[in-house]
Motif scaffolding. Structure first.
Motif, PDB file in Angstrom:
ATOM      1  N   UNK A   1       0.881  -1.034  -0.214  1.00 42.79           N
ATOM      2  CA  UNK A   1       0.515   0.098   0.047  1.00 42.79           C
ATOM      3  C   UNK A   1       1.277   1.410   0.398  1.00 42.79           C
ATOM      4  N   UNK A   2       2.228   0.965   0.976  1.00 38.52           N
ATOM      5  CA  UNK A   2       2.535   2.270   0.093  1.00 38.52           C
ATOM      6  C   UNK A   2       3.819   2.481  -0.637  1.00 38.52           C
ATOM      7  N   UNK A   3       3.394   1.521  -1.482  1.00 38.58           N
ATOM      8  CA  UNK A   3       4.170   1.788  -2.882  1.00 38.58           C
ATOM      9  C   UNK A   3       3.190   2.361  -3.448  1.00 38.58           C
ATOM     10  N   UNK A   4       2.036   1.562  -3.630  1.00 43.44           N
ATOM     11  CA  UNK A   4       1.367   2.103  -4.471  1.00 43.44           C
ATOM     12  C   UNK A   4       1.005   3.487  -3.713  1.00 43.44           C
ATOM     13  N   UNK A   5       1.106   4.122  -2.535  1.00 43.65           N
ATOM     14  CA  UNK A   5       0.395   5.926  -2.418  1.00 43.65           C
ATOM     15  C   UNK A   5       1.929   6.973  -3.507  1.00 43.65           C
ATOM     16  N   UNK A   6       2.885   5.860  -2.883  1.00 43.78           N
ATOM     17  CA  UNK A   6       4.052   7.209  -3.606  1.00 43.78           C
ATOM     18  C   UNK A   6       4.108   6.915  -4.561  1.00 43.78           C
TER      19      UNK A   6
ATOM     20  N   UNK B   1      -6.693   5.066   0.605  1.00 44.64           N
ATOM     21  CA  UNK B   1      -7.992   6.356   1.059  1.00 44.64           C
ATOM     22  C   UNK B   1      -7.401   6.966   2.175  1.00 44.64           C
ATOM     23  N   UNK B   2      -7.478   8.796   1.489  1.00 43.28           N
ATOM     24  CA  UNK B   2      -7.648   9.739   2.253  1.00 43.28           C
ATOM     25  C   UNK B   2      -8.777  10.702   2.563  1.00 43.28           C
ATOM     26  N   UNK B   3     -10.141   9.603   2.788  1.00 44.87           N
ATOM     27  CA  UNK B   3     -10.594  10.141   3.325  1.00 44.87           C
ATOM     28  C   UNK B   3     -11.851  10.677   2.677  1.00 44.87           C
ATOM     29  N   UNK B   4     -12.830  11.099   2.556  1.00 43.03           N
ATOM     30  CA  UNK B   4     -13.255  11.585   3.232  1.00 43.03           C
ATOM     31  C   UNK B   4     -14.296  10.338   4.694  1.00 43.03           C
ATOM     32  N   UNK B   5     -14.296   9.267   3.773  1.00 44.24           N
ATOM     33  CA  UNK B   5     -15.535   7.921   4.312  1.00 44.24           C
ATOM     34  C   UNK B   5     -14.165   7.072   4.880  1.00 44.24           C
ATOM     35  N   UNK B   6     -13.177   6.875   4.194  1.00 44.69           N
ATOM     36  CA  UNK B   6     -12.406   6.099   4.872  1.00 44.69           C
ATOM     37  C   UNK B   6     -10.642   6.618   4.285  1.00 44.69           C
TER      38      UNK B   6
ATOM     39  N   UNK C   1      -6.622   4.792   4.646  1.00 38.60           N
ATOM     40  CA  UNK C   1      -5.054   3.956   5.851  1.00 38.60           C
ATOM     41  C   UNK C   1      -4.532   4.470   6.446  1.00 38.60           C
ATOM     42  N   UNK C   2      -3.555   3.929   7.194  1.00 36.00           N
ATOM     43  CA  UNK C   2      -2.898   4.730   7.949  1.00 36.00           C
ATOM     44  C   UNK C   2      -2.012   6.178   7.922  1.00 36.00           C
ATOM     45  N   UNK C   3      -1.205   6.177   6.651  1.00 34.76           N
ATOM     46  CA  UNK C   3      -1.065   7.649   6.239  1.00 34.76           C
ATOM     47  C   UNK C   3      -1.922   8.346   5.282  1.00 34.76           C
ATOM     48  N   UNK C   4      -3.049   7.482   5.056  1.00 33.87           N
ATOM     49  CA  UNK C   4      -4.058   8.782   4.498  1.00 33.87           C
ATOM     50  C   UNK C   4      -4.553   9.714   6.383  1.00 33.87           C
ATOM     51  N   UNK C   5      -4.866   8.878   7.337  1.00 35.00           N
ATOM     52  CA  UNK C   5      -4.974   9.724   7.857  1.00 35.00           C
ATOM     53  C   UNK C   5      -4.862  10.668   8.855  1.00 35.00           C
ATOM     54  N   UNK C   6      -2.973  10.188   8.343  1.00 35.73           N
ATOM     55  CA  UNK C   6      -1.932  10.766   9.505  1.00 35.73           C
ATOM     56  C   UNK C   6      -1.876  13.027   8.427  1.00 35.73           C
ATOM     57  N   UNK C   7      -1.473  11.835   6.806  1.00 39.88           N
ATOM     58  CA  UNK C   7      -1.395  13.173   6.004  1.00 39.88           C
ATOM     59  C   UNK C   7      -2.991  13.831   6.345  1.00 39.88           C
ATOM     60  N   UNK C   8      -4.220  13.319   6.528  1.00 42.62           N
ATOM     61  CA  UNK C   8      -4.806  14.415   6.476  1.00 42.62           C
ATOM     62  C   UNK C   8      -5.122  14.949   7.888  1.00 42.62           C
ATOM     63  N   UNK C   9      -4.531  14.325   8.529  1.00 41.85           N
ATOM     64  CA  UNK C   9      -5.097  15.380   9.917  1.00 41.85           C
ATOM     65  C   UNK C   9      -3.779  16.295  10.034  1.00 41.85           C
TER      66      UNK C   9
END
Length: 355
Positions: free
Chosen positions: A66-71, A261-266, A268-276
């Protein structure tokens, strides 16, 4: 919102600690110990323990993918934006080149009308030498302008070639990142499908026991971390931006984990921290590995609410510290954004976005 020593969150964690493991499967603070009148908990089933370890491995591999995908997704976005900028520059350069070519054509036509006779010959053959001298001065200016025009045409052509080469390079990189994303997506789906199949083959009682084993493992790790006395040394107070980041993460509790996913409904781990932190007005890298690489490292004893806790040797998981030894995280597929113990997983280190 405040996150003092006896904050609302701390009270909530205390309540969670009081419930049984089966009442909160997968929650790091669930207490697996039975009450005085309860029957003894049966010893962990070795086969189920192996299943738990296998699941942990599958979901960890999915997190890495997932990290590779997001990168790759982030790089693709940057490259697409760069291509748009280059396309605009190429268009502007082509328009400029067309104007310069029109000017060059006009100069050539003017020279043709004079017959291309050198200034000295014009002086000797003219009945009005003074007029020729004036004309020679204008011609000299015209020649200088023509040289400047030719130089500008050449420079513009070179710029256009450079822009075109850059655009071609960005297209190649974009195609490579798309292939990387596709490969990572395939790995994610394979790992998650294997984990889901492994869980689906279990009977209900085994699923319940597996959830209990997961919670016990998390609680054991958290207890060992707390037993070091670490909380006595952590007294950091959240910054204004840190409080905003924590408030955002708290508002996402209960939303499902979805890889990529990076919100707003769901999330992943870094999606949450980056959006926060984006909500706090301080954008940070999208992936847990880049957050670990690029953000300022701080000692665990110096961490404060809003800091990010990075987990595992490969920085494949991240959560936001909210105080009192607790984190908010998007754990893994099949789980929701939740409160957990900061020490419930192997800590690689802590980073501070607003250092």
């Amino acid at each position: 919102m405040g996150w003092g020593k006896r904050s609302i969150l701390s009270a909530a964690v205390t309540v969670v600690c009081a419930v049984t493991v089966l009442g909160a499967p997968g929650t790091a603070f669930a207490d697996p110990s039975p009450g005085p009148s309860a029957s003894p908990t049966p010893p962990p089933n070795k086969d189920l323990e192996k299943v738990r370890e296998k699941l942990d491995g599958l979901y960890h591999d999915a997190a890495v993918a997932t990290d590779a995908y997001n990168a790759a997704e982030e790089k693709a976005k940057q490259q697409s934006a760069r291509i748009v900028v280059l396309a605009r520059k190429i268009d502007e350069g082509q328009q400029k080149l067309a104007r310069l070519n029109d000017q060059a054509g006009a100069a050539a036509r003017a020279q043709y009308r004079t017959g291309g006779v050198p200034p000295t010959a014009q002086f000797l053959l003219s009945d009005d030498p003074g007029q020729v001298l004036d004309g020679a001065g204008l011609l000299l200016q015209s020649q200088r302008a023509t040289k400047s025009l030719i130089s500008e045409v050449s420079s513009t052509q070179e710029q256009l070639r450079a822009y075109a080469d850059d655009a071609a390079d960005q297209w190649k990189k974009l195609d490579a990142e798309r292939r990387t994303k596709a490969a990572a997506k395939k790995r994610i789906q394979q790992q998650i499908s294997a984990a889901e199949k492994l869980e689906s083959d279990l009977e209900k009682k085994d699923k319940e026991r597996l959830a209990e084993l997961e919670a016990q493992a998390a609680l054991k790790a958290q207890t060992a971390w707390l037993d070091t006395g670490i909380l006595k040394r952590i007294h950091g107070k959240a910054s204004a931006q840190g409080e905003k980041a924590v408030a955002f993460a708290t508002a996402q509790l209960g939303k499902p984990y979805v890889w990529g996913a990076e919100g707003p409904k769901s999330y992943d781990c870094s999606g949450l921290t980056s959006q926060a932190w984006a909500a706090a007005g301080h954008p940070i890298p999208r992936t847990s590995q880049e957050q670990w690489k690029q953000l300022k490292h701080v000692d665990v004893k110096d961490m404060r609410p809003g800091d990010l806790v990075i987990y595992f040797d490969d920085a494949s998981h991240v959560a936001i510290y909210v105080g009192d030894g607790a984190i908010i995280q998007a754990p893994r597929p099949g789980r929701d954004v939740t409160v957990a113990g900061a020490g419930s997983m192997p800590i690689l280190g802590v980073v501070r976005p607003d250092a």
